[in-house]
Design an enzyme around this catalytic site. Structure first.
Site, PDB file in Angstrom:
ATOM      1  N   GLU A 127       0.760  -1.311   0.000  1.00 13.36           N
ATOM      2  CA  GLU A 127       0.076   0.029   0.067  1.00 13.36           C
ATOM      3  C   GLU A 127       0.727   1.219  -0.086  1.00 13.36           C
ATOM      4  O   GLU A 127       0.571   2.164  -0.795  1.00 13.36           O
ATOM      5  CB  GLU A 127      -0.892  -0.109   1.202  1.00 13.36           C
ATOM      6  CG  GLU A 127      -1.974  -1.164   1.281  1.00 13.36           C
ATOM      7  CD  GLU A 127      -3.047  -0.960   0.331  1.00 13.36           C
ATOM      8  OE1 GLU A 127      -2.815   0.034  -0.593  1.00 13.36           O
ATOM      9  OE2 GLU A 127      -3.835  -2.071   0.027  1.00 13.36           O
TER      10      GLU A 127
ATOM     11  N   ASN B 230       1.445   3.884  -3.085  1.00  7.57           N
ATOM     12  CA  ASN B 230       1.130   5.202  -2.871  1.00  7.57           C
ATOM     13  C   ASN B 230       2.179   6.300  -3.468  1.00  7.57           C
ATOM     14  O   ASN B 230       1.936   7.434  -3.890  1.00  7.57           O
ATOM     15  CB  ASN B 230       0.615   5.784  -1.538  1.00  7.57           C
ATOM     16  CG  ASN B 230      -0.777   5.277  -1.038  1.00  7.57           C
ATOM     17  OD1 ASN B 230      -1.563   4.988  -1.804  1.00  7.57           O
ATOM     18  ND2 ASN B 230      -1.080   5.126   0.265  1.00  7.57           N
TER      19      ASN B 230
ATOM     20  N   ARG C 239      -8.872   4.154  -7.578  1.00 10.29           N
ATOM     21  CA  ARG C 239      -8.278   3.991  -6.403  1.00 10.29           C
ATOM     22  C   ARG C 239      -9.475   3.746  -5.577  1.00 10.29           C
ATOM     23  O   ARG C 239     -10.334   4.479  -5.736  1.00 10.29           O
ATOM     24  CB  ARG C 239      -7.380   5.355  -6.008  1.00 10.29           C
ATOM     25  CG  ARG C 239      -6.487   5.673  -6.853  1.00 10.29           C
ATOM     26  CD  ARG C 239      -5.146   4.494  -7.277  1.00 10.29           C
ATOM     27  NE  ARG C 239      -4.755   4.008  -6.139  1.00 10.29           N
ATOM     28  CZ  ARG C 239      -4.203   2.729  -6.164  1.00 10.29           C
ATOM     29  NH1 ARG C 239      -4.109   2.086  -7.158  1.00 10.29           N
ATOM     30  NH2 ARG C 239      -3.762   2.125  -4.950  1.00 10.29           N
TER      31      ARG C 239
HETATM   32  N1  ADP Z   1       3.009   9.049  -0.848  1.00  9.69           N
HETATM   33  C1  ADP Z   1       2.014   9.859  -1.200  1.00  9.69           C
HETATM   34  N2  ADP Z   1       2.116  11.223  -1.858  1.00  9.69           N
HETATM   35  C2  ADP Z   1       1.254  11.958  -2.067  1.00  9.69           C
HETATM   36  N3  ADP Z   1      -0.101  11.799  -1.623  1.00  9.69           N
HETATM   37  C3  ADP Z   1      -0.345  10.425  -0.825  1.00  9.69           C
HETATM   38  C4  ADP Z   1       0.577   9.667  -0.764  1.00  9.69           C
HETATM   39  N4  ADP Z   1      -0.006   8.544   0.032  1.00  9.69           N
HETATM   40  C5  ADP Z   1      -1.374   8.828  -0.038  1.00  9.69           C
HETATM   41  N5  ADP Z   1      -1.721  10.115  -0.511  1.00  9.69           N
HETATM   42  C6  ADP Z   1      -2.966  10.843  -0.644  1.00  9.69           C
HETATM   43  O1  ADP Z   1      -3.618   9.807   0.474  1.00  9.69           O
HETATM   44  C7  ADP Z   1      -4.920   9.711  -0.398  1.00  9.69           C
HETATM   45  C8  ADP Z   1      -5.210   8.090   0.381  1.00  9.69           C
HETATM   46  O2  ADP Z   1      -4.268   7.490   0.258  1.00  9.69           O
HETATM   47  P1  ADP Z   1      -4.891   5.703   0.290  1.00  9.69           P
HETATM   48  O3  ADP Z   1      -5.643   5.384   1.572  1.00  9.69           O
HETATM   49  O4  ADP Z   1      -3.741   4.867   0.193  1.00  9.69           O
HETATM   50  O5  ADP Z   1      -6.065   5.590  -1.093  1.00  9.69           O
HETATM   51  P2  ADP Z   1      -5.804   5.525  -2.626  1.00  9.69           P
HETATM   52  O6  ADP Z   1      -4.467   5.064  -2.919  1.00  9.69           O
HETATM   53  O7  ADP Z   1      -6.708   4.390  -3.012  1.00  9.69           O
HETATM   54  O8  ADP Z   1      -6.187   6.882  -3.098  1.00  9.69           O
HETATM   55  C9  ADP Z   1      -4.524   9.479  -1.694  1.00  9.69           C
HETATM   56  O9  ADP Z   1      -5.652   9.617  -2.391  1.00  9.69           O
HETATM   57  C10 ADP Z   1      -3.612  10.725  -1.863  1.00  9.69           C
HETATM   58  O10 ADP Z   1      -4.324  11.887  -1.952  1.00  9.69           O
HETATM   59 MG    MG Z   2      -3.250   3.818  -1.790  1.00  7.15          MG
END
Ligand code: ADP
Ligand code: MG
Lengths: 117, 173
Positions: B48, B52, B114
């Site tokens: 995960e 991300n 996502r």
């Molecule tokens: N490494 C990262 N850099 C920038 N934004 C991030 C990062 N990790 C997470 N995010 C932000 O947090 C949100 C939620 O992440 P997550 O719970 O993994 O859901 P998803 O990946 O399905 O969007 C993402 O949609 C993004 O906006």
């Molecule tokens: Mg994610």
């Protein structure tokens, strides 16, 4: 990796190996092509041979679920195994997509046995 | 806490490295007395965080994702507890509202299908998740799991995304 086959009104998608953001990209395209071609009433995800899945797999399944819903179709699961059970619970997917008994999925292939046999 | 062993790695933001990162984290964890379920939890959480970094942190740019695995001794005289700590780093766009990003079903990329469940999965599968990020400054996620304390600590209940989903506008029935 995936295997697609038609069974009456159903399209069965048998997924294999690891379902992550990387692998799901090709899988999504293949399923969508098959959906367009077959226009099934029911889409079955067979997850028995999935060894790993994360939330990218969940996103792909929800995407196909929404597509089927728009066409008035339904989606079901078979083969939820121990390796992915916890993820399925956390995602809440099992609350919107039912688990179909394996035999039930087999039966509906036989035209003579559709309905409530 | 005393560091027992450590591995540091830098990977290009190629989506093939999601699987690579999982294997590295699982192999590293194997030196502690982990159960199969714990290994599976660790692989999922690492997947995960690395996804991300690739999908959100860098999206269309090229950059490196850092993976830092540490095994530590909790130095608890009562319990032989070890702590596995995995840090995933990117120098990408960063997160403006961390609390909101951690909400179940919240995603800034719904058009990429996502699910918004990544942080929820990390939190459910690990004992502790720390997120350090700000816009333009990249993101650092620290995942911690206590090894060898299973059954001695209260088990976390598995909460699902759909329950929390109505106000976040996620999965519809
Ligand atoms: N490494 C990262 N850099 C920038 N934004 C991030 C990062 N990790 C997470 N995010 C932000 O947090 C949100 C939620 O992440 P997550 O719970 O993994 O859901 P998803 O990946 O399905 O969007 C993402 O949609 C993004 O906006
Ligand atoms: Mg994610």
């Amino acid at each position: 990796m995936l295997n697609l086959y038609r069974k009456g009104a159903m399209l069965v998608v048998r997924l294999e190996g690891e379902l992550d953001h990387h692998s799901v990209a090709d899988i999504r395209v293949e399923i969508d092509e098959a959906l367009e071609e077959n226009l099934p009433e029911i889409l079955i995800f067979d997850l028995a041979n999935v060894s790993f899945m994360d939330s990218s797999g969940i996103g792909m399944i929800i995407g196909r679920y929404r597509q089927m819903q728009e066409q008035g179709g339904r989606v079901g699961f078979v083969g939820i195994n121990q390796k992915i059970d916890k993820l399925m619970q956390v995602s809440g997917l099992l609350k919107i997509i039912p688990i179909i008994e394996g035999s039930e999925a087999d039966e509906s292939n036989k035209p003579s046995q559709t309905g409530n046999a | 806490m005393k560091v027992i062993n450590q591995v540091k790695l830098e990977m290009l933001n190629d989506s093939k490295n999601e699987a690579f990162a999982r294997v590295v984290a699982a192999s590293f964890a194997a030196q502690a007395d982990v159960t199969l379920e714990e290994i599976s939890d660790i692989k999922t959480a690492v997947s995960e965080a690395v996804t991300n970094a690739i999908v959100h942190g860098y999206s269309n740019s090229v950059g490196y994702v850092g993976l830092d695995c540490k095994l530590m001794d909790a130095e608890n005289p009562l319990l032989p507890v070890r702590v596995l700590e995995i840090e995933i780093r990117d120098n990408g766009r960063g997160i403006s509202d961390i609390a909101r990003a951690r909400q179940p079903l919240f995603t800034t990329q719904p058009e990429l299908e996502r699910s918004g469940m990544g942080f929820t999965v990390m939190e459910t599968f690990m004992d502790e998740v720390i997120v350090d990020s700000s816009p333009g400054q990249g993101t650092k996620v620290i995942l911690r799991k206590e090894i060898g304390a299973a059954g001695k600590l209260p088990k976390k209940s598995v909460k699902s995304g759909v329950d929390a989903g109505s106000e976040a506008g996620g999965i519809d029935d």
